[in-house]
Design an enzyme around this catalytic site. Structure first.
Site, mmCIF file in Angstrom:
data_model
loop_
_atom_site.group_PDB
_atom_site.id
_atom_site.type_symbol
_atom_site.label_atom_id
_atom_site.label_comp_id
_atom_site.label_asym_id
_atom_site.label_seq_id
_atom_site.Cartn_x
_atom_site.Cartn_y
_atom_site.Cartn_z
ATOM 1 N N HIS A 86 0.818 -1.222 0.000
ATOM 2 C CA HIS A 86 0.000 0.000 0.000
ATOM 3 C C HIS A 86 0.851 1.269 0.000
ATOM 4 O O HIS A 86 1.907 1.344 0.621
ATOM 5 C CB HIS A 86 -1.001 -0.009 1.161
ATOM 6 C CG HIS A 86 -0.442 0.103 2.542
ATOM 7 N ND1 HIS A 86 -0.216 1.304 3.171
ATOM 8 C CD2 HIS A 86 -0.093 -0.841 3.455
ATOM 9 C CE1 HIS A 86 0.226 1.110 4.396
ATOM 10 N NE2 HIS A 86 0.329 -0.193 4.593
ATOM 11 N N ASP A 198 6.111 2.190 6.758
ATOM 12 C CA ASP A 198 4.813 1.522 6.640
ATOM 13 C C ASP A 198 3.960 2.347 5.669
ATOM 14 O O ASP A 198 3.370 3.340 6.061
ATOM 15 C CB ASP A 198 4.164 1.451 8.025
ATOM 16 C CG ASP A 198 2.787 0.823 8.028
ATOM 17 O OD1 ASP A 198 2.367 0.268 7.001
ATOM 18 O OD2 ASP A 198 2.115 0.909 9.065
ATOM 19 N N GLU A 230 -5.158 1.582 2.564
ATOM 20 C CA GLU A 230 -5.002 0.393 3.408
ATOM 21 C C GLU A 230 -5.185 0.721 4.878
ATOM 22 O O GLU A 230 -5.769 -0.064 5.638
ATOM 23 C CB GLU A 230 -3.617 -0.230 3.182
ATOM 24 C CG GLU A 230 -3.406 -1.582 3.845
ATOM 25 C CD GLU A 230 -2.855 -1.505 5.268
ATOM 26 O OE1 GLU A 230 -2.762 -2.557 5.933
ATOM 27 O OE2 GLU A 230 -2.505 -0.381 5.730
ATOM 28 N N GLU A 231 -4.680 1.873 5.288
ATOM 29 C CA GLU A 231 -4.676 2.210 6.710
ATOM 30 C C GLU A 231 -6.069 2.469 7.273
ATOM 31 O O GLU A 231 -6.240 2.587 8.479
ATOM 32 C CB GLU A 231 -3.784 3.439 6.954
ATOM 33 C CG GLU A 231 -2.301 3.210 6.677
ATOM 34 C CD GLU A 231 -1.616 2.333 7.715
ATOM 35 O OE1 GLU A 231 -2.290 1.871 8.655
ATOM 36 O OE2 GLU A 231 -0.391 2.127 7.587
ATOM 37 N N ASP A 253 3.906 -6.033 3.606
ATOM 38 C CA ASP A 253 3.705 -4.997 4.613
ATOM 39 C C ASP A 253 4.815 -5.099 5.648
ATOM 40 O O ASP A 253 5.665 -5.993 5.593
ATOM 41 C CB ASP A 253 2.332 -5.143 5.271
ATOM 42 C CG ASP A 253 1.713 -3.801 5.641
ATOM 43 O OD1 ASP A 253 2.453 -2.916 6.131
ATOM 44 O OD2 ASP A 253 0.495 -3.632 5.450
ATOM 45 N N HIS A 341 4.444 3.120 13.358
ATOM 46 C CA HIS A 341 3.493 4.217 13.570
ATOM 47 C C HIS A 341 4.110 5.341 14.401
ATOM 48 O O HIS A 341 3.457 5.969 15.227
ATOM 49 C CB HIS A 341 2.177 3.718 14.168
ATOM 50 C CG HIS A 341 1.308 3.032 13.166
ATOM 51 N ND1 HIS A 341 -0.042 2.852 13.336
ATOM 52 C CD2 HIS A 341 1.593 2.489 11.959
ATOM 53 C CE1 HIS A 341 -0.553 2.230 12.292
ATOM 54 N NE2 HIS A 341 0.444 1.992 11.438
#
Length: 364
Positions: A86, A198, A230-231, A253, A341
């Site tokens: 993604h 990410d 995607e998130e 991922d 994150h």
């Protein structure tokens, strides 16, 4: 838990080319929250020139690149393999402008708000990018009570200060404008760190795989998808998988590598520098066991560092592919990543190399 294969390896095949880590760092620096992946998509399209037989952008904004397979040899079964990484990153949208010109935000993706105090951000307005400061409302430590200092704020308590008056802000900023965290990617030893590993690290991995396969015959037809949104629920991969109708799915991922002080070994999930992760389980999917075994055995046979991964919470594009139409045998390959994150997400160059080598070995 994780299981790492460390011995009885054959010598790995020579890499087709050096990894272009400057490209990875550029990808991480690009802005692209869910639904506004334009800058990433434009870069991916440029990178794909000469690497695919067909490239298109669908209605969801996914980039879909196709490579045809060679004619199957006697006894072979040629698959249609969809590999998805993604393009979007976690970030924010402007949701409100108050009477003093401070912005309130809507989160796009999961944030640990402990990592958001006093952050530089960019508001991507139609007239141009505006620098800002993101921080929670409340008192500084000098005048806060002991109880107030312990509190962890929610996203709704954060605001952005653009250093402008309310009229100036309203003239330039609209509800729905994209907000991204500021952090330039850099090398730290053998790690590559940035705000959006990410999943730009997997976007890079897929691009490098296509580059390594240029001019090579493929045993399986390849549908390479650079997906959107995607998130916020695997949305781009859902529609891409429905249209592609793959017979095998591979999600790409990142995964947790909490191999750092303060965490027990059984909670580390994976370790950086120990090879590409072959996902067994996460909370969105259980990988197809024959694919897990097949990729593990292929890694052992080719001397490619790999580790098995069980992740208690999380999901990838692999789950979207797996549930498409009547179901698709699917697994996810995971890049061990520290500090997920945050603005210093960190991947190891050896794990990137292992991911490319394993994908190339499977597709050839």
């Amino acid at each position: 838990m994780s299981k790492t294969r460390k011995k009885d390896r054959k010598a790995p095949q020579a890499a087709a080319s050096e990894l272009r880590l400057d490209v990875l760092m550029h990808l991480s620096d690009l802005p692209g929250v869910p639904g506004q992946e334009d800058a990433v998509r434009d870069f991916v399209l440029t990178e794909l020139e000469g690497l695919a037989d067909e490239v298109r952008v669908d209605a969801m904004g996914n980039v879909i690149a196709r490579r045809a397979a060679r004619p199957p040899k006697k006894g072979e079964v040629a698959e249609r393999v969809m590999i998805s990484a993604h393009m979007d990153e976690i970030g924010f949208l402007v949701r409100f402008i108050d009477d003093r010109g401070f912005l309130r935000v809507q989160a796009l993706g999961g944030f640990d708000t402990r990592n958001l105090f006093a952050r530089d951000v960019t508001v991507h307005a139609r007239g141009g990018a505006l620098p800002g400061i993101l921080t929670p409302g409340g008192k500084p430590v000098h005048i806060a009570s002991a109880e107030e200092r312990k509190k962890i704020p929610e996203v709704k308590e954060f605001f952005i200060d653009l250093g402008l008056g309310a009229d100036e802000v309203r003239a330039q900023v609209r509800i729905g404008d994209m907000v991204t965290l500021d952090q330039s990617a850099r090398r730290v030893g053998r790690l590559v760190c940035g705000k959006a590993m990410d999943d730009r690290a997997s976007v890079f991995l897929l691009l490098e795989t296509l580059r390594a396969l240029r001019g090579q015959d493929l045993r399986h037809e390849l549908i390479a998808v650079f997906s959107t949104q995607e998130e916020v629920g695997l949305r781009g991969a859902i529609t891409a998988a429905y249209g592609a109708q793959p017979t095998v799915g591979i999600g790409l991922d990142v995964t947790l590598a909490v191999d750092t002080p303060g965490v027990a070994p059984d909670e580390a999930v994976t370790q950086v520098g120990q090879g590409i992760g072959i996902k067994v389980f996460d909370s969105s999917m259980i990988s197809h066991r024959a694919l897990v075994d097949g990729f593990w055995d292929l890694a052992q046979d080719r001397g490619i560092p790999a580790q098995l991964e069980v992740l208690a919470l999380g999901g990838t594009d692999g789950a979207a592919i797996q549930r498409s139409r009547g179901g698709v045998p699917t697994l996810t390959l995971s890049l061990p990543t520290r500090y997920i994150h945050t603005v210093v997400e960190a991947v190891h160059e050896a794990d990137l190399r292992a991911g490319v080598d394993l994908l190339v070995a499977y597709l050839r």
